[in-house]
Scaffold this active site. Structure first.
Site, PDB file in Angstrom:
ATOM      1  N   ASP A  30     -14.605  11.507   6.369  1.00 51.79           N
ATOM      2  CA  ASP A  30     -13.185  11.190   6.444  1.00 51.79           C
ATOM      3  C   ASP A  30     -12.528  12.114   7.478  1.00 51.79           C
ATOM      4  O   ASP A  30     -12.822  13.306   7.539  1.00 51.79           O
ATOM      5  CB  ASP A  30     -12.529  11.361   5.072  1.00 51.79           C
ATOM      6  CG  ASP A  30     -11.149  10.758   5.007  1.00 51.79           C
ATOM      7  OD1 ASP A  30     -10.972   9.752   4.286  1.00 51.79           O
ATOM      8  OD2 ASP A  30     -10.222  11.291   5.658  1.00 51.79           O
ATOM      9  N   ASN A  86      -8.885   3.343  -3.624  1.00 50.70           N
ATOM     10  CA  ASN A  86      -7.452   3.050  -3.660  1.00 50.70           C
ATOM     11  C   ASN A  86      -7.260   1.575  -3.317  1.00 50.70           C
ATOM     12  O   ASN A  86      -7.817   1.088  -2.331  1.00 50.70           O
ATOM     13  CB  ASN A  86      -6.713   3.927  -2.642  1.00 50.70           C
ATOM     14  CG  ASN A  86      -6.783   5.398  -3.001  1.00 50.70           C
ATOM     15  OD1 ASN A  86      -6.748   5.760  -4.175  1.00 50.70           O
ATOM     16  ND2 ASN A  86      -6.891   6.255  -2.000  1.00 50.70           N
ATOM     17  N   GLN A  93      -3.647   3.116  -0.700  1.00 47.16           N
ATOM     18  CA  GLN A  93      -4.538   2.555   0.320  1.00 47.16           C
ATOM     19  C   GLN A  93      -3.796   2.472   1.648  1.00 47.16           C
ATOM     20  O   GLN A  93      -2.682   1.947   1.725  1.00 47.16           O
ATOM     21  CB  GLN A  93      -5.034   1.157  -0.087  1.00 47.16           C
ATOM     22  CG  GLN A  93      -6.082   0.606   0.888  1.00 47.16           C
ATOM     23  CD  GLN A  93      -6.669  -0.734   0.461  1.00 47.16           C
ATOM     24  OE1 GLN A  93      -6.240  -1.335  -0.521  1.00 47.16           O
ATOM     25  NE2 GLN A  93      -7.656  -1.197   1.214  1.00 47.16           N
ATOM     26  N   SER A  94      -4.402   3.035   2.687  1.00 46.48           N
ATOM     27  CA  SER A  94      -3.778   3.025   4.016  1.00 46.48           C
ATOM     28  C   SER A  94      -4.631   2.305   5.048  1.00 46.48           C
ATOM     29  O   SER A  94      -4.119   1.901   6.085  1.00 46.48           O
ATOM     30  CB  SER A  94      -3.505   4.457   4.479  1.00 46.48           C
ATOM     31  OG  SER A  94      -4.710   5.190   4.553  1.00 46.48           O
ATOM     32  N   VAL A  95      -5.925   2.149   4.785  1.00 48.91           N
ATOM     33  CA  VAL A  95      -6.810   1.406   5.683  1.00 48.91           C
ATOM     34  C   VAL A  95      -7.322   0.199   4.904  1.00 48.91           C
ATOM     35  O   VAL A  95      -7.952   0.359   3.842  1.00 48.91           O
ATOM     36  CB  VAL A  95      -7.990   2.265   6.182  1.00 48.91           C
ATOM     37  CG1 VAL A  95      -8.936   1.424   7.038  1.00 48.91           C
ATOM     38  CG2 VAL A  95      -7.478   3.463   6.979  1.00 48.91           C
ATOM     39  N   HIS A  99     -13.257   0.611   1.069  1.00 50.49           N
ATOM     40  CA  HIS A  99     -13.992   1.873   1.224  1.00 50.49           C
ATOM     41  C   HIS A  99     -13.983   2.632  -0.086  1.00 50.49           C
ATOM     42  O   HIS A  99     -13.001   2.614  -0.824  1.00 50.49           O
ATOM     43  CB  HIS A  99     -13.420   2.737   2.347  1.00 50.49           C
ATOM     44  CG  HIS A  99     -11.935   2.943   2.261  1.00 50.49           C
ATOM     45  ND1 HIS A  99     -11.027   1.995   2.662  1.00 50.49           N
ATOM     46  CD2 HIS A  99     -11.209   3.991   1.825  1.00 50.49           C
ATOM     47  CE1 HIS A  99      -9.793   2.454   2.481  1.00 50.49           C
ATOM     48  NE2 HIS A  99      -9.880   3.665   1.962  1.00 50.49           N
ATOM     49  N   HIS A 101     -14.210   6.415  -1.469  1.00 48.98           N
ATOM     50  CA  HIS A 101     -14.163   7.835  -1.127  1.00 48.98           C
ATOM     51  C   HIS A 101     -15.192   8.556  -1.996  1.00 48.98           C
ATOM     52  O   HIS A 101     -15.170   8.416  -3.232  1.00 48.98           O
ATOM     53  CB  HIS A 101     -12.797   8.434  -1.450  1.00 48.98           C
ATOM     54  CG  HIS A 101     -11.645   7.900  -0.663  1.00 48.98           C
ATOM     55  ND1 HIS A 101     -11.104   8.566   0.410  1.00 48.98           N
ATOM     56  CD2 HIS A 101     -10.912   6.760  -0.801  1.00 48.98           C
ATOM     57  CE1 HIS A 101     -10.079   7.869   0.902  1.00 48.98           C
ATOM     58  NE2 HIS A 101      -9.944   6.774   0.173  1.00 48.98           N
TER      59      HIS A 101
END
Ligand code: DGP
Length: 113
Positions: A30, A86, A93-95, A99, A101
């Site tokens: 990350d 997320n 969640q931003s992307v 995914h 983590h």
């Protein structure tokens, strides 16, 4: 998806510290680590998030967990780590490319923030 940063990392057209890649899954560090070890494990197929997974994605979803387990062992954090997905902006969640983590190397509180 040229406008997806994770797709570009998977395709090798954007830089990342990749630690694992096969025909279905890619894992990389990350860019903003929240723990001493913070790896993102992603499907090579563009899926925006958990809300978009389909029955045919089930084998790939299992692979994400097997890669997480393998990396946790390789990185010597198998005695305690956190896997986070997320889902949606409200959850952080931003992307919008699915995914997991993988966080480790420190203690974690509960409940999460
Ligand atoms: P989330 O907020 O759950 O959608 O997590 C997205 C994560 O992606 C966040 O921890 C930061 C990371 N990230 C965003 N852009 C990049 C990038 O270009 N490279 C890498 N390696 N990580 C990124």
């Amino acid at each position: 998806m040229n406008d997806c940063i994770f797709c570009r990392i998977i395709q090798g057209t954007a830089p990342a510290r990749i630690v694992y890649q096969d025909d279905e899954v890619t894992a990389f560090h990350d860019i903003h680590p929240r723990a001493p070890i913070h790896i993102l494990i992603v499907p090579n197929k563009h899926i925006p998030g958990v809300n978009q997974v389909a029955p045919e994605d089930v084998p790939m979803l299992g692979r994400l967990f097997l890669v997480a387990r393998r990396l946790a062992e390789e990185m010597a954090i198998a005695d305690g780590y956190r896997l986070v997905l997320n889902t949606g902006r409200r959850a952080g969640q931003s992307v919008f490319h699915l995914h997991v983590h993988l966080l480790g190397g420190r203690s974690f509180g509960w409940p999460p923030g």
